[in-house]
Design a protein around this motif. Structure first.
Motif, short mmCIF file in Angstrom:
data_model
loop_
_atom_site.label_atom_id
_atom_site.label_comp_id
_atom_site.label_asym_id
_atom_site.label_seq_id
_atom_site.Cartn_x
_atom_site.Cartn_y
_atom_site.Cartn_z
N TYR A 67 45.84 -23.78 -2.84
CA TYR A 67 47.22 -23.49 -2.47
C TYR A 67 47.40 -23.61 -0.96
N LEU A 68 46.47 -23.04 -0.20
CA LEU A 68 46.56 -23.10 1.26
C LEU A 68 46.53 -24.53 1.76
N PHE A 69 45.64 -25.33 1.17
CA PHE A 69 45.52 -26.72 1.61
C PHE A 69 46.80 -27.50 1.29
N ASP A 70 47.32 -27.31 0.08
CA ASP A 70 48.51 -28.06 -0.35
C ASP A 70 49.76 -27.65 0.42
N ASN A 71 49.77 -26.43 0.97
CA ASN A 71 50.97 -25.93 1.63
C ASN A 71 50.81 -25.77 3.14
N SER A 72 49.79 -26.40 3.69
CA SER A 72 49.58 -26.37 5.14
C SER A 72 49.97 -27.71 5.74
N THR A 73 50.51 -27.66 6.94
CA THR A 73 50.83 -28.89 7.66
C THR A 73 50.06 -28.91 8.97
N PHE A 74 49.76 -30.11 9.42
CA PHE A 74 48.98 -30.30 10.64
C PHE A 74 49.83 -31.07 11.64
N GLU A 75 50.09 -30.43 12.77
CA GLU A 75 50.98 -31.03 13.76
C GLU A 75 50.29 -32.14 14.54
N GLN A 76 48.97 -32.15 14.53
CA GLN A 76 48.22 -33.17 15.25
C GLN A 76 47.15 -33.76 14.34
N ASP A 77 46.60 -34.87 14.78
CA ASP A 77 45.47 -35.45 14.06
C ASP A 77 44.26 -34.52 14.17
N ILE A 78 43.33 -34.68 13.24
CA ILE A 78 42.11 -33.88 13.29
C ILE A 78 41.36 -34.21 14.58
N PRO A 79 40.95 -33.20 15.35
CA PRO A 79 40.20 -33.48 16.58
C PRO A 79 38.95 -34.32 16.30
N GLN A 80 38.71 -35.30 17.14
CA GLN A 80 37.58 -36.19 16.94
C GLN A 80 36.26 -35.43 16.92
N VAL A 81 36.20 -34.35 17.70
CA VAL A 81 34.95 -33.58 17.74
C VAL A 81 34.60 -33.02 16.37
N MET A 82 35.62 -32.69 15.55
CA MET A 82 35.36 -32.18 14.21
C MET A 82 34.89 -33.29 13.28
N ILE A 83 35.46 -34.47 13.45
CA ILE A 83 35.00 -35.62 12.65
C ILE A 83 33.56 -35.96 13.01
N ASP A 84 33.27 -35.93 14.31
CA ASP A 84 31.90 -36.21 14.74
C ASP A 84 30.92 -35.19 14.18
N PHE A 85 31.36 -33.92 14.15
CA PHE A 85 30.51 -32.87 13.60
C PHE A 85 30.23 -33.12 12.12
N GLN A 86 31.27 -33.52 11.38
CA GLN A 86 31.10 -33.80 9.96
C GLN A 86 30.09 -34.94 9.75
N LYS A 87 30.20 -35.97 10.59
CA LYS A 87 29.29 -37.10 10.48
C LYS A 87 27.86 -36.68 10.78
N GLU A 88 27.69 -35.95 11.86
CA GLU A 88 26.34 -35.50 12.24
C GLU A 88 25.74 -34.60 11.16
N SER A 89 26.55 -33.74 10.60
CA SER A 89 26.07 -32.83 9.55
C SER A 89 25.64 -33.60 8.31
N ALA A 90 26.44 -34.59 7.93
CA ALA A 90 26.11 -35.38 6.74
C ALA A 90 24.82 -36.17 6.95
N LEU A 91 24.69 -36.79 8.10
CA LEU A 91 23.48 -37.57 8.37
C LEU A 91 22.26 -36.67 8.50
N ALA A 92 22.44 -35.48 9.08
CA ALA A 92 21.32 -34.54 9.20
C ALA A 92 20.86 -34.08 7.82
N TYR A 93 21.81 -33.93 6.90
CA TYR A 93 21.48 -33.53 5.53
C TYR A 93 20.55 -34.56 4.88
#
Length: 201
Positions: A67-93
């Protein structure tokens, strides 16, 4: 008796026939009763649920998260640092699996995951990673709204419930304390909202 006009095989038209059938088994579908035994037998290994109450609590959390995800809006793009963190975490896994097989990450990705490269692997999961990043932003915003921060006792309680021990030193060494705090914060923020939410059965 075959029909008088049997175009599939005119020689059989109007003739009697006996069909012999072997019944190999009969399946009798029985509606299971929703109780602790059913949950433990079907969800203990996959979800970690051992009682019906645990399952219902987690399902409510999932509903609140959706519900929270479907009803939340994001005024800006996802910060690149968070995308980089996701990538690093996935590769580390996957790097940990590669290390266990004494392989390079590139070779592990090719031979066990079927991708030409780590870049190809990332391309296949980056959209899902962006969704996770949005969830993290929602959790963080809610925690700030609640003026809530994780305590050490909450971290110990989290690991005691998950592993039967309050010792989280190994996880801290592997993931870092900030990540552990964020993981516990995310769960507790959702739990607080779920306790206040009205879930319609």
């Amino acid at each position: 008796t075959f029909p008088e006009v049997y175009e599939n095989n005119p020689d059989l038209a109007g003739k009697d026939a006996v069909f012999v059938t072997t019944i190999n088994y009969i399946v009798d579908h029985i509606r299971s009763e929703w109780n602790d035994k059913f949950v433990e037998e079907n969800f203990s290994s996959s979800e970690g649920w051992n009682t019906a109450a645990e399952a219902e609590e987690s399902i409510k959390d999932y509903l609140v998260e959706d519900y929270l995800f479907d009803n939340s809006t994001f005024e800006q793009d996802i910060p690149q640092v968070m995308i980089d963190f996701q990538k690093e975490s996935a590769l580390a896994y996957y790097q940990r699996y590669a290390d266990a097989y004494s392989m390079s990450l590139e070779d592990f990705v090719k031979f066990y995951l079927g991708y030409d490269s780590t870049d190809a692997l990332w391309d296949s999961i980056k959209d899902e990673a962006a969704i996770y990043a949005k969830y993290y932003l929602i959790y963080q915003a809610l925690a700030e709204k609640m003026d809530y921060s994780v305590t050490e006792s909450e971290i110990k309680a989290y690991f005691y419930n998950a592993n039967g021990s309050e010792d989280y030193s190994a996880a801290e060494e592997l993931y870092g304390l900030p990540y552990l705090k964020f993981m516990v914060m995310s769960q507790n923020v959702i739990r607080r909202i779920t306790l206040k939410a009205q879930i319609v059965d």
